[in-house]
Scaffold this motif. Structure first.
Motif, PDB file in Angstrom:
ATOM      1  N   LYS A  19       0.868  -1.169   0.000  1.00 34.43           N
ATOM      2  CA  LYS A  19       0.000   0.000   0.000  1.00 34.43           C
ATOM      3  C   LYS A  19       0.909   1.224   0.000  1.00 34.43           C
ATOM      4  CE  LYS A  19      -4.495   1.239   1.897  1.00 34.43           C
ATOM      5  NZ  LYS A  19      -5.469   0.981   2.994  1.00 34.43           N
ATOM      6  N   ILE A  70      -7.872   7.447  -9.258  1.00 31.96           N
ATOM      7  CA  ILE A  70      -7.772   7.327  -7.799  1.00 31.96           C
ATOM      8  C   ILE A  70      -7.482   8.694  -7.183  1.00 31.96           C
ATOM      9  CG2 ILE A  70      -6.402   6.336  -5.924  1.00 31.96           C
ATOM     10  CD1 ILE A  70      -6.029   3.852  -7.764  1.00 31.96           C
ATOM     11  N   SER A  73     -10.505  10.738  -6.956  1.00 42.20           N
ATOM     12  CA  SER A  73     -11.481  10.270  -5.953  1.00 42.20           C
ATOM     13  C   SER A  73     -11.174  10.807  -4.556  1.00 42.20           C
ATOM     14  CB  SER A  73     -11.496   8.740  -5.926  1.00 42.20           C
ATOM     15  OG  SER A  73     -10.295   8.236  -5.341  1.00 42.20           O
ATOM     16  N   THR A  75      -8.603   9.769  -2.661  1.00 38.39           N
ATOM     17  CA  THR A  75      -7.873   8.786  -1.866  1.00 38.39           C
ATOM     18  C   THR A  75      -6.393   9.165  -1.778  1.00 38.39           C
ATOM     19  OG1 THR A  75      -9.400   7.063  -2.629  1.00 38.39           O
ATOM     20  CG2 THR A  75      -7.328   6.320  -1.642  1.00 38.39           C
ATOM     21  N   ASN A  76      -5.761   8.886  -0.655  1.00 42.48           N
ATOM     22  CA  ASN A  76      -4.361   9.270  -0.447  1.00 42.48           C
ATOM     23  C   ASN A  76      -3.371   8.152  -0.727  1.00 42.48           C
ATOM     24  OD1 ASN A  76      -5.037  11.910   0.419  1.00 42.48           O
ATOM     25  ND2 ASN A  76      -5.517  11.116   2.473  1.00 42.48           N
ATOM     26  N   CYS A  78      -2.944   3.770  -2.341  1.00 41.74           N
ATOM     27  CA  CYS A  78      -3.583   2.665  -3.061  1.00 41.74           C
ATOM     28  C   CYS A  78      -2.650   1.459  -3.058  1.00 41.74           C
ATOM     29  CB  CYS A  78      -3.919   3.067  -4.500  1.00 41.74           C
ATOM     30  SG  CYS A  78      -2.469   3.381  -5.540  1.00 41.74           S
TER      31      CYS A  78
END
Length: 330
Positions: A19, A70, A73, A75-76, A78
């Protein structure tokens, strides 16, 4: 190149799932065009990105559009599959191209892949790598011509306003003339055939009239057509006719005289159509008749039968209408 060969059929030991913060991810230089990304496009966000370590960050091998989606969206971070056996940009670039050979490539993707391969490989290796991504000789020729083309032309082709098959003809024009053609094609959606005709006629007119193509396109009469109140199909036909008359003045005059005679002797233009050979190259006439009842048919054929032989001969052999035959179009 060893990393590429190992990852062409990746095993479990080649990839590790991590991640990773989006701040540590980078788009590969010269291998992705953000114009290929659209928020409206359906993008699979569940497949992890494939990346490789480059210093203190990670460069994306596959999944650039997923990465941008991403980011949008909010999000920080992935999940990413880190390719442990890839350790240099050349190997990563070849792998990226290889991973994208299983689907039809868009125009911009073919262009950036062609540029990257040409810049990073020797000529033999370059030619070899083009084949798996479906780029044959004619397409390669056009893509290579476009490597130095202005962004406006790339966008014009990408949007469909200029057909890819005529791209080399546009590139061959002087920069000012290129801009003139780009402006014209961006305003109206010409068919592929009309684009080809215009790009054949314009340089010939430029030579004959001793004017740059840009000046020919800026002519007042042409600009009135473009800025007029006609709908787009009507404008396109008017523009095509305008250039046809300029390029083939004798043939245009011959068609005018022939059409005048055809209209004069036609018993009913709603049911009878006279069609000469293309550019009057043959002594040949097609007569198309559409009738809906026997009485009308008898009347039409009777009127056609009363047309003098001399008039028929002129319709069939247009050269009889003028002393000098018109120039050929080919």
């Amino acid at each position: 190149m060893s990393g590429f060969s190992q990852l062409s059929k990746p095993g479990q030991s080649d990839l590790s799932l991590e991640k990773i913060s989006l701040n540590l991810l980078k788009i590969p230089h010269g291998l992705f065009d953000s114009a290929c990304f659209s928020l409206q496009e359906k993008i699979d966000l569940f497949t992890p990105l494939i990346v490789y370590r480059s210093g203190n960050s990670f460069t994306i091998i596959d999944g650039c559009k997923r990465f941008l989606a991403i980011k949008e969206s909010g999000t920080n971070e992935c999940f990413c599959c880190v390719a442990d056996s890839v350790d240099d940009p050349l190997c990563a670039g070849l792998l990226r191209i290889s991973l994208n050979t299983g689907r039809p490539l868009r125009f911009r993707e073919k262009l950036i892949f062609t540029r990257w391969l040409k810049e990073n490989l020797d000529p033999d290796e370059y030619s070899l790598r083009l084949q798996p991504i479906g780029i044959e000789s004619r397409e390669r020729f056009c893509l290579e011509k476009l490597l130095g083309a202005p962004p406006e032309l790339i966008s014009l082709i990408d949007s469909g306003h200029a057909d890819f098959s005529v791209s080399a003809d546009i590139v061959d024009l002087d920069p000012d003339d290129q801009r003139g053609v780009i402006e014209l094609f961006s305003r109206l959606s010409f068919s592929r055939q009309t684009q080809r005709e215009l790009l054949e006629w314009l340089p010939e007119l430029s030579f004959r009239l001793r004017k740059p193509v840009r000046d020919i396109l800026n002519a007042e009469e042409l600009q009135k057509i473009i800025g007029g109140k006609l709908n787009d199909p009507q404008k396109i036909q008017k523009i095509r006719d305008y250039f046809f008359v300029l390029r083939f003045p004798k043939l245009a005059e011959a068609k005018r005289v022939w059409s005048s005679l055809a209209a004069e002797i036609n018993p009913d233009s709603s049911m009878v159509n006279f069609q000469p050979s293309e550019a009057f190259e043959k002594n040949r006439l097609e007569v198309k008749i559409a009738v809906t009842d026997a009485s009308t048919a008898r009347t039409i054929f009777s009127r056609l039968g009363s047309i003098p032989q001399d008039s028929w001969e002129k319709l069939i052999n247009p050269a009889l209408l003028w002393s000098t035959k018109p120039e050929r179009t080919s």
